[in-house]
Write a protein that holds these residues in place. Structure first.
Motif, PDB file in Angstrom:
ATOM      1  N   LYS A 154       6.790  28.808   1.796  1.00 29.95           N
ATOM      2  CA  LYS A 154       5.971  28.480   0.630  1.00 29.95           C
ATOM      3  C   LYS A 154       6.821  28.451  -0.641  1.00 29.95           C
ATOM      4  CE  LYS A 154       1.604  30.293   2.390  1.00 29.95           C
ATOM      5  NZ  LYS A 154       0.584  31.330   2.229  1.00 29.95           N
ATOM      6  N   VAL A 155       7.732  29.412  -0.777  1.00 30.43           N
ATOM      7  CA  VAL A 155       8.609  29.445  -1.950  1.00 30.43           C
ATOM      8  C   VAL A 155       9.542  28.242  -1.955  1.00 30.43           C
ATOM      9  CG1 VAL A 155      10.488  30.705  -3.066  1.00 30.43           C
ATOM     10  CG2 VAL A 155       8.503  31.942  -2.211  1.00 30.43           C
ATOM     11  N   SER A 156      10.136  27.947  -0.817  1.00 32.39           N
ATOM     12  CA  SER A 156      11.055  26.816  -0.767  1.00 32.39           C
ATOM     13  C   SER A 156      10.329  25.495  -1.005  1.00 32.39           C
ATOM     14  CB  SER A 156      11.808  26.785   0.565  1.00 32.39           C
ATOM     15  OG  SER A 156      10.925  26.591   1.629  1.00 32.39           O
ATOM     16  N   ARG A 157       9.107  25.365  -0.468  1.00 33.14           N
ATOM     17  CA  ARG A 157       8.343  24.135  -0.702  1.00 33.14           C
ATOM     18  C   ARG A 157       8.005  23.980  -2.184  1.00 33.14           C
ATOM     19  NH1 ARG A 157       3.307  23.748   2.736  1.00 33.14           N
ATOM     20  NH2 ARG A 157       4.825  23.517   4.385  1.00 33.14           N
ATOM     21  N   PHE A 158       7.658  25.090  -2.846  1.00 35.62           N
ATOM     22  CA  PHE A 158       7.333  25.041  -4.275  1.00 35.62           C
ATOM     23  C   PHE A 158       8.541  24.570  -5.083  1.00 35.62           C
ATOM     24  CE2 PHE A 158       7.195  27.183  -8.420  1.00 35.62           C
ATOM     25  CZ  PHE A 158       6.031  26.634  -8.921  1.00 35.62           C
ATOM     26  N   VAL A 159       9.709  25.129  -4.797  1.00 28.42           N
ATOM     27  CA  VAL A 159      10.921  24.742  -5.523  1.00 28.42           C
ATOM     28  C   VAL A 159      11.304  23.303  -5.192  1.00 28.42           C
ATOM     29  CG1 VAL A 159      13.375  25.228  -5.794  1.00 28.42           C
ATOM     30  CG2 VAL A 159      11.747  27.108  -5.701  1.00 28.42           C
ATOM     31  N   LEU A 160      11.189  22.926  -3.920  1.00 28.35           N
ATOM     32  CA  LEU A 160      11.567  21.574  -3.516  1.00 28.35           C
ATOM     33  C   LEU A 160      10.633  20.513  -4.078  1.00 28.35           C
ATOM     34  CD1 LEU A 160      12.682  22.119   0.161  1.00 28.35           C
ATOM     35  CD2 LEU A 160      14.093  21.368  -1.737  1.00 28.35           C
ATOM     36  N   GLU A 161       9.371  20.853  -4.289  1.00 26.73           N
ATOM     37  CA  GLU A 161       8.464  19.884  -4.906  1.00 26.73           C
ATOM     38  C   GLU A 161       8.881  19.584  -6.335  1.00 26.73           C
ATOM     39  OE1 GLU A 161       4.544  21.458  -4.316  1.00 26.73           O
ATOM     40  OE2 GLU A 161       4.460  20.784  -2.233  1.00 26.73           O
ATOM     41  N   LYS A 162       9.361  20.598  -7.052  1.00 32.01           N
ATOM     42  CA  LYS A 162       9.868  20.362  -8.413  1.00 32.01           C
ATOM     43  C   LYS A 162      11.136  19.516  -8.392  1.00 32.01           C
ATOM     44  CE  LYS A 162       7.971  24.272 -10.839  1.00 32.01           C
ATOM     45  NZ  LYS A 162       8.254  25.371 -11.761  1.00 32.01           N
ATOM     46  N   VAL A 163      12.018  19.801  -7.445  1.00 28.81           N
ATOM     47  CA  VAL A 163      13.251  19.014  -7.313  1.00 28.81           C
ATOM     48  C   VAL A 163      12.916  17.574  -6.918  1.00 28.81           C
ATOM     49  CG1 VAL A 163      15.405  18.784  -6.025  1.00 28.81           C
ATOM     50  CG2 VAL A 163      14.647  21.027  -6.777  1.00 28.81           C
ATOM     51  N   HIS A 201      20.350  25.447  -4.006  1.00 27.64           N
ATOM     52  CA  HIS A 201      20.335  26.209  -2.756  1.00 27.64           C
ATOM     53  C   HIS A 201      19.220  25.719  -1.832  1.00 27.64           C
ATOM     54  CE1 HIS A 201      20.222  29.518   0.097  1.00 27.64           C
ATOM     55  NE2 HIS A 201      18.943  29.679  -0.197  1.00 27.64           N
ATOM     56  N   PHE A 202      18.009  25.595  -2.358  1.00 24.50           N
ATOM     57  CA  PHE A 202      16.891  25.156  -1.521  1.00 24.50           C
ATOM     58  C   PHE A 202      17.039  23.695  -1.101  1.00 24.50           C
ATOM     59  CE2 PHE A 202      14.590  28.833  -3.413  1.00 24.50           C
ATOM     60  CZ  PHE A 202      14.317  29.481  -2.222  1.00 24.50           C
ATOM     61  N   LEU A 203      17.631  22.869  -1.949  1.00 27.18           N
ATOM     62  CA  LEU A 203      17.880  21.476  -1.567  1.00 27.18           C
ATOM     63  C   LEU A 203      18.889  21.417  -0.419  1.00 27.18           C
ATOM     64  CD1 LEU A 203      17.476  18.458  -1.999  1.00 27.18           C
ATOM     65  CD2 LEU A 203      19.216  18.555  -3.792  1.00 27.18           C
ATOM     66  N   GLU A 204      19.921  22.236  -0.479  1.00 25.30           N
ATOM     67  CA  GLU A 204      20.901  22.265   0.606  1.00 25.30           C
ATOM     68  C   GLU A 204      20.248  22.723   1.909  1.00 25.30           C
ATOM     69  OE1 GLU A 204      25.110  24.375   1.852  1.00 25.30           O
ATOM     70  OE2 GLU A 204      23.798  25.333   0.390  1.00 25.30           O
ATOM     71  N   GLN A 205      19.419  23.756   1.850  1.00 29.89           N
ATOM     72  CA  GLN A 205      18.745  24.248   3.051  1.00 29.89           C
ATOM     73  C   GLN A 205      17.799  23.189   3.621  1.00 29.89           C
ATOM     74  OE1 GLN A 205      19.580  27.098   4.570  1.00 29.89           O
ATOM     75  NE2 GLN A 205      21.115  27.237   2.951  1.00 29.89           N
ATOM     76  N   PHE A 206      17.119  22.464   2.740  1.00 28.54           N
ATOM     77  CA  PHE A 206      16.226  21.390   3.187  1.00 28.54           C
ATOM     78  C   PHE A 206      17.015  20.275   3.860  1.00 28.54           C
ATOM     79  CE2 PHE A 206      14.199  17.292   2.061  1.00 28.54           C
ATOM     80  CZ  PHE A 206      13.071  17.407   2.855  1.00 28.54           C
ATOM     81  N   LEU A 207      18.160  19.924   3.304  1.00 27.99           N
ATOM     82  CA  LEU A 207      18.970  18.854   3.883  1.00 27.99           C
ATOM     83  C   LEU A 207      19.552  19.253   5.237  1.00 27.99           C
ATOM     84  CD1 LEU A 207      20.760  17.464   0.719  1.00 27.99           C
ATOM     85  CD2 LEU A 207      18.840  16.475   1.973  1.00 27.99           C
ATOM     86  N   ILE A 208      19.813  20.537   5.437  1.00 29.95           N
ATOM     87  CA  ILE A 208      20.272  21.009   6.746  1.00 29.95           C
ATOM     88  C   ILE A 208      19.189  20.754   7.790  1.00 29.95           C
ATOM     89  CG2 ILE A 208      20.815  23.081   8.083  1.00 29.95           C
ATOM     90  CD1 ILE A 208      22.252  24.123   5.560  1.00 29.95           C
ATOM     91  N   VAL A 209      17.949  21.050   7.432  1.00 27.14           N
ATOM     92  CA  VAL A 209      16.835  20.852   8.365  1.00 27.14           C
ATOM     93  C   VAL A 209      16.581  19.361   8.589  1.00 27.14           C
ATOM     94  CG1 VAL A 209      14.363  21.233   8.704  1.00 27.14           C
ATOM     95  CG2 VAL A 209      15.783  23.056   7.776  1.00 27.14           C
TER      96      VAL A 209
END
Length: 112
Positions: free
Chosen positions: A34-43, A78-86
């Protein structure tokens, strides 16, 4: 601390395409997701806005193609990098996979 990304228009298009899969990639409802999705939506909003701006500007066929600069906060990168790994493990064409890996490695180098 700011992390900067320089992307071409095609690389930016690939990144916007990857953000369309955010709901399917991050489907488990845990606290971290949920935290990563919140940050990634802003990005994603920031990147889509820049994508629309570049589409409006580059209407001329003979315009010089520039790289687009992004300024990301440390936690956003950081969260963008983790998302791109997935995302890199999901079905993509070869060009998109290479772009995702390139952005991922650039972020990794700047975060280290």
């Amino acid at each position: 601390m700011k992390i900067t990304l320089k992307l071409s228009n095609q690389q930016l298009n690939t990144l916007v395409y990857c953000f369309d899969a955010i709901k399917t990639v991050l489907s488990v409802e845990t606290r971290e997701v949920k935290v990563s999705r919140f940050v990634l939506e802003k990005v994603a909003l920031k990147i889509r806005k820049k994508h629309l701006e570049t589409q409006m500007i580059q209407t001329n066929l003979f315009a010089k193609k520039k790289k687009i600069n992004f300024g990301l906060e440390y936690f956003e990168a950081h969260f963008l990098e983790q998302f791109l790994i997935v995302v890199s493990h999901h079905p993509l064409n070869e060009y998109d996979r290479n772009v995702v890996r390139h952005i991922q490695s650039t972020l990794n180098q700047q975060l280290a």
